[in-house]
Design a protein around this motif. Structure first.
Motif, short mmCIF file in Angstrom:
data_model
loop_
_atom_site.label_atom_id
_atom_site.label_comp_id
_atom_site.label_asym_id
_atom_site.label_seq_id
_atom_site.Cartn_x
_atom_site.Cartn_y
_atom_site.Cartn_z
N ILE A 66 0.87 -1.17 0.00
CA ILE A 66 0.00 0.00 0.00
C ILE A 66 0.91 1.23 0.00
N SER A 67 0.60 2.18 -0.87
CA SER A 67 1.47 3.34 -1.05
C SER A 67 0.65 4.62 -1.00
N SER A 68 1.22 5.63 -0.37
CA SER A 68 0.64 6.96 -0.33
C SER A 68 1.75 7.95 -0.66
N PRO A 69 1.44 9.24 -0.78
CA PRO A 69 2.49 10.21 -1.07
C PRO A 69 3.60 10.27 -0.01
N GLU A 70 3.32 9.84 1.23
CA GLU A 70 4.30 9.95 2.32
C GLU A 70 5.00 8.66 2.70
N LYS A 71 4.34 7.50 2.50
CA LYS A 71 4.93 6.26 2.99
C LYS A 71 4.34 5.07 2.25
N LEU A 72 4.95 3.91 2.47
CA LEU A 72 4.41 2.67 1.93
C LEU A 72 4.58 1.58 2.97
N ALA A 73 3.77 0.55 2.82
CA ALA A 73 3.87 -0.62 3.70
C ALA A 73 3.72 -1.86 2.83
N VAL A 74 4.47 -2.88 3.16
CA VAL A 74 4.42 -4.14 2.43
C VAL A 74 3.99 -5.23 3.40
N VAL A 75 3.02 -6.02 2.98
CA VAL A 75 2.65 -7.22 3.71
C VAL A 75 3.04 -8.37 2.80
N LYS A 76 3.99 -9.18 3.26
CA LYS A 76 4.50 -10.27 2.43
C LYS A 76 4.44 -11.55 3.25
N LYS A 77 3.71 -12.52 2.76
CA LYS A 77 3.63 -13.80 3.45
C LYS A 77 4.88 -14.62 3.15
N HIS A 78 5.37 -15.32 4.16
CA HIS A 78 6.51 -16.22 3.95
C HIS A 78 6.37 -17.42 4.88
N ARG A 79 7.07 -18.48 4.51
CA ARG A 79 7.01 -19.72 5.30
C ARG A 79 7.92 -19.64 6.51
N ALA A 80 9.05 -18.97 6.34
CA ALA A 80 10.02 -18.82 7.43
C ALA A 80 10.55 -17.39 7.39
N SER A 81 10.87 -16.86 8.55
CA SER A 81 11.37 -15.50 8.62
C SER A 81 12.70 -15.38 7.86
N PRO A 82 12.80 -14.43 6.94
CA PRO A 82 14.06 -14.26 6.20
C PRO A 82 15.19 -13.86 7.14
N PRO A 83 16.43 -14.21 6.79
CA PRO A 83 17.57 -13.78 7.61
C PRO A 83 17.63 -12.24 7.68
N ILE A 84 18.05 -11.74 8.81
CA ILE A 84 18.12 -10.29 9.02
C ILE A 84 18.99 -9.62 7.95
N GLU A 85 20.06 -10.27 7.55
CA GLU A 85 20.94 -9.70 6.53
C GLU A 85 20.20 -9.50 5.21
N GLU A 86 19.31 -10.44 4.89
CA GLU A 86 18.52 -10.33 3.66
C GLU A 86 17.52 -9.17 3.75
N LEU A 87 16.89 -9.02 4.90
CA LEU A 87 15.96 -7.91 5.09
C LEU A 87 16.67 -6.56 4.94
N ILE A 88 17.85 -6.45 5.53
CA ILE A 88 18.61 -5.20 5.45
C ILE A 88 19.01 -4.93 4.00
N ALA A 89 19.54 -5.93 3.32
CA ALA A 89 19.97 -5.74 1.94
C ALA A 89 18.80 -5.38 1.02
N THR A 90 17.64 -5.95 1.27
CA THR A 90 16.48 -5.73 0.40
C THR A 90 15.81 -4.38 0.64
N TYR A 91 15.68 -3.97 1.90
CA TYR A 91 14.83 -2.82 2.22
C TYR A 91 15.54 -1.58 2.74
N PHE A 92 16.85 -1.65 3.03
CA PHE A 92 17.47 -0.54 3.75
C PHE A 92 18.70 0.04 3.07
#
Length: 171
Positions: A66-92
């Motif tokens: 969901i996206s607006s002019p100020e921010k966005l949020a992603v809801v993503k279903k997964h079977r197992a929590s992704p490694p923290i390193e992957e989250l950082i590389a993907t989103y930050f």
């Protein structure tokens, strides 16, 4: 360039969120772009019944943004929590520093919070020795092999993070 990240770890009820709020404000005052990842061992839901985003996810969407002019949020279903390193590389990739709350079992650098009234033992220097511990923010003096910061001085904690990671505003 790899994104710089540090995890704030502690036993529940120690004040991780409260300290992080104040550290974030301090880092923002220095002109830094700050990312935060909160680990939740329980199920959480940012979608609420009646909202279109909830309806789309409930209909079976595996990823819903969901996206607006100020921010966005992603809801993503997964079977197992992704490694923290992957989250950082993907989103930050667009921030100067990432602060995480939790992830005590990760291989990231950690600052442990210690509150005397909450616990007499440390997570990273108790039964287990965590070599990734870089400091302890405590409300009592401790004899340990890493710097001890004042738990009640978020400016000191923020300064330690800036100095340790040599982080500067990217803009």
């Amino acid at each position: 360039m790899e994104t710089k990240a540090v995890s704030f770890v502690a036993k529940s009820g120690t004040g991780k969120t409260t300290l992080l709020e104040k550290v974030i404000v301090n880092l923002k005052e220095r002109g830094l772009r700050v990312g935060v990842i909160k680990h939740d061992a329980h199920r959480f839901d940012i979608d609420h019944p009646g909202k279109d985003s909830h309806r789309l996810t409930a209909a079976g969407a595996d990823t819903m943004l969901i996206s607006s002019p100020e921010k966005l949020a992603v809801v993503k279903k997964h079977r197992a929590s992704p490694p923290i390193e992957e989250l950082i590389a993907t989103y930050f990739g667009d921030v100067d520093i990432v602060l995480t709350e939790g992830f005590k079992l990760s291989s990231m650098p950690k600052i442990e919070l210690h509150r005397q009234e909450r616990s007499q033992t440390l997570l990273c220097r108790g039964e287990n020795y965590d070599a990734t511990l870089i400091a302890i923010a405590s409300d009592e003096a401790l004899e340990v092999d890493v710097p001890v910061l004042d738990l009640n001085d978020p400016a000191q904690v923020a300064q330690f993070v800036v100095d340790y990671f040599k982080v500067q505003p990217s803009h």
